[in-house]
Design an enzyme around this catalytic site. Sequence first.
Site, PDB file in Angstrom:
ATOM      1  N   ASP A  34       0.857  -1.192   0.000  1.00 18.86           N
ATOM      2  CA  ASP A  34       0.000   0.000   0.000  1.00 18.86           C
ATOM      3  C   ASP A  34       0.892   1.241   0.000  1.00 18.86           C
ATOM      4  O   ASP A  34       1.865   1.322   0.754  1.00 18.86           O
ATOM      5  CB  ASP A  34      -0.917  -0.002   1.227  1.00 18.86           C
ATOM      6  CG  ASP A  34      -2.054   0.997   1.099  1.00 18.86           C
ATOM      7  OD1 ASP A  34      -3.218   0.564   1.068  1.00 18.86           O
ATOM      8  OD2 ASP A  34      -1.777   2.212   1.014  1.00 18.86           O
ATOM      9  N   ILE A  35       0.561   2.187  -0.849  1.00 19.28           N
ATOM     10  CA  ILE A  35       1.411   3.368  -1.028  1.00 19.28           C
ATOM     11  C   ILE A  35       1.304   4.343   0.154  1.00 19.28           C
ATOM     12  O   ILE A  35       2.182   5.172   0.365  1.00 19.28           O
ATOM     13  CB  ILE A  35       1.059   4.045  -2.375  1.00 19.28           C
ATOM     14  CG1 ILE A  35       2.226   4.828  -2.916  1.00 19.28           C
ATOM     15  CG2 ILE A  35      -0.190   4.897  -2.263  1.00 19.28           C
ATOM     16  CD1 ILE A  35       2.081   5.192  -4.380  1.00 19.28           C
ATOM     17  N   GLN A  97     -14.797   2.069   0.659  1.00 23.84           N
ATOM     18  CA  GLN A  97     -13.979   1.646  -0.491  1.00 23.84           C
ATOM     19  C   GLN A  97     -13.647   2.834  -1.386  1.00 23.84           C
ATOM     20  O   GLN A  97     -14.523   3.653  -1.704  1.00 23.84           O
ATOM     21  CB  GLN A  97     -14.731   0.576  -1.306  1.00 23.84           C
ATOM     22  CG  GLN A  97     -13.890  -0.031  -2.416  1.00 23.84           C
ATOM     23  CD  GLN A  97     -14.586  -1.193  -3.121  1.00 23.84           C
ATOM     24  OE1 GLN A  97     -15.791  -1.394  -2.979  1.00 23.84           O
ATOM     25  NE2 GLN A  97     -13.807  -1.944  -3.883  1.00 23.84           N
ATOM     26  N   HIS A 103      -9.973  -5.793  -2.737  1.00 15.82           N
ATOM     27  CA  HIS A 103      -8.663  -5.974  -2.118  1.00 15.82           C
ATOM     28  C   HIS A 103      -8.826  -6.146  -0.620  1.00 15.82           C
ATOM     29  O   HIS A 103      -9.738  -5.583  -0.011  1.00 15.82           O
ATOM     30  CB  HIS A 103      -7.738  -4.778  -2.404  1.00 15.82           C
ATOM     31  CG  HIS A 103      -8.346  -3.446  -2.114  1.00 15.82           C
ATOM     32  ND1 HIS A 103      -9.246  -2.846  -2.969  1.00 15.82           N
ATOM     33  CD2 HIS A 103      -8.200  -2.593  -1.067  1.00 15.82           C
ATOM     34  CE1 HIS A 103      -9.615  -1.681  -2.465  1.00 15.82           C
ATOM     35  NE2 HIS A 103      -9.012  -1.505  -1.302  1.00 15.82           N
ATOM     36  N   PHE A 104      -7.924  -6.938  -0.055  1.00  9.41           N
ATOM     37  CA  PHE A 104      -7.822  -7.066   1.394  1.00  9.41           C
ATOM     38  C   PHE A 104      -6.552  -6.357   1.827  1.00  9.41           C
ATOM     39  O   PHE A 104      -5.495  -6.502   1.197  1.00  9.41           O
ATOM     40  CB  PHE A 104      -7.765  -8.540   1.814  1.00  9.41           C
ATOM     41  CG  PHE A 104      -9.130  -9.176   1.864  1.00  9.41           C
ATOM     42  CD1 PHE A 104      -9.834  -9.261   3.061  1.00  9.41           C
ATOM     43  CD2 PHE A 104      -9.720  -9.668   0.708  1.00  9.41           C
ATOM     44  CE1 PHE A 104     -11.097  -9.820   3.098  1.00  9.41           C
ATOM     45  CE2 PHE A 104     -10.990 -10.235   0.748  1.00  9.41           C
ATOM     46  CZ  PHE A 104     -11.684 -10.322   1.948  1.00  9.41           C
ATOM     47  N   HIS A 105      -6.679  -5.587   2.908  1.00  9.51           N
ATOM     48  CA  HIS A 105      -5.517  -4.946   3.525  1.00  9.51           C
ATOM     49  C   HIS A 105      -4.972  -5.900   4.587  1.00  9.51           C
ATOM     50  O   HIS A 105      -5.710  -6.276   5.504  1.00  9.51           O
ATOM     51  CB  HIS A 105      -5.932  -3.660   4.245  1.00  9.51           C
ATOM     52  CG  HIS A 105      -6.504  -2.595   3.368  1.00  9.51           C
ATOM     53  ND1 HIS A 105      -5.805  -1.460   3.027  1.00  9.51           N
ATOM     54  CD2 HIS A 105      -7.711  -2.470   2.762  1.00  9.51           C
ATOM     55  CE1 HIS A 105      -6.566  -0.683   2.262  1.00  9.51           C
ATOM     56  NE2 HIS A 105      -7.737  -1.269   2.096  1.00  9.51           N
TER      57      HIS A 105
HETATM   58  P1  AMP Z   1      -9.806   1.304   0.010  1.00  7.97           P
HETATM   59  O1  AMP Z   1     -10.435   1.195  -1.365  1.00  7.97           O
HETATM   60  O2  AMP Z   1     -10.558   2.228   0.925  1.00  7.97           O
HETATM   61  O3  AMP Z   1      -9.549  -0.024   0.647  1.00  7.97           O
HETATM   62  O4  AMP Z   1      -8.418   2.048  -0.130  1.00  7.97           O
HETATM   63  C1  AMP Z   1      -7.563   1.900  -1.216  1.00  7.97           C
HETATM   64  C2  AMP Z   1      -6.153   1.729  -0.730  1.00  7.97           C
HETATM   65  O5  AMP Z   1      -5.329   1.695  -1.871  1.00  7.97           O
HETATM   66  C3  AMP Z   1      -5.615   2.825   0.184  1.00  7.97           C
HETATM   67  O6  AMP Z   1      -5.071   2.239   1.362  1.00  7.97           O
HETATM   68  C4  AMP Z   1      -4.536   3.508  -0.648  1.00  7.97           C
HETATM   69  O7  AMP Z   1      -3.452   3.948   0.127  1.00  7.97           O
HETATM   70  C5  AMP Z   1      -4.140   2.406  -1.602  1.00  7.97           C
HETATM   71  N1  AMP Z   1      -3.635   2.853  -2.895  1.00  7.97           N
HETATM   72  C6  AMP Z   1      -4.204   3.751  -3.728  1.00  7.97           C
HETATM   73  N2  AMP Z   1      -3.470   3.900  -4.842  1.00  7.97           N
HETATM   74  C7  AMP Z   1      -2.410   3.058  -4.715  1.00  7.97           C
HETATM   75  C8  AMP Z   1      -1.280   2.759  -5.529  1.00  7.97           C
HETATM   76  N3  AMP Z   1      -1.092   3.342  -6.731  1.00  7.97           N
HETATM   77  N4  AMP Z   1      -0.379   1.861  -5.070  1.00  7.97           N
HETATM   78  C9  AMP Z   1      -0.545   1.268  -3.866  1.00  7.97           C
HETATM   79  N5  AMP Z   1      -1.608   1.511  -3.052  1.00  7.97           N
HETATM   80  C10 AMP Z   1      -2.515   2.401  -3.465  1.00  7.97           C
END
Ligand code: AMP
Length: 139
Positions: A34-35, A97, A103-105
């Site tokens: 995650d960025i 989201q 995606h799973f964190h």
């Molecule tokens: P969510 O959809 O709420 O689960 O959040 C999306 C997640 O994707 C967030 O934690 C962001 O930090 C992450 N994210 C967004 N763009 C990127 C990217 N280009 N590379 C890696 N992680 C990303």
Amino acid sequence: MSAYDDDNIFAKIMRGEIPCVKVYEDDKVFAFMDIMPRSDGHTLVIPKAKARNLLDISPDDLADLMTAVQKIAKAAMAGMGADGITLQQFSEAAGGQEVFHIHFHVVPRWSDVRMRPPASAMADVEDLKKHAEKINTAL
Ligand code: AMP
């Protein structure tokens, strides 16, 4: 619920159109850092199957995804020397989201260390690479 959008940012990452720090890939799943990590080693695990979130993924694809989530979680525990794991999944905007490819964190946790707030800071890519290597090595 809207249809799956092939141009979402995670689909672009899997196609190699946008860079990422990759942790793991096989024929079913893809995992990358995650960025804006909520902790060191925060990894996103996504299926290659096209699904928007928990509400439209097929049970078989979800089973493959969860198998990979567990694998990454164990590797994050070992590789990062974590004390625990927080797992997060958000479905639809009202559920939190932001990117509409399921995606799973996988968030490594340490006793007495709070998670960083959401979207608090962009990570240093060199740090992400170090964490990805630690997790990958423990796979
Ligand atoms: P969510 O959809 O709420 O689960 O959040 C999306 C997640 O994707 C967030 O934690 C962001 O930090 C992450 N994210 C967004 N763009 C990127 C990217 N280009 N590379 C890696 N992680 C990303």
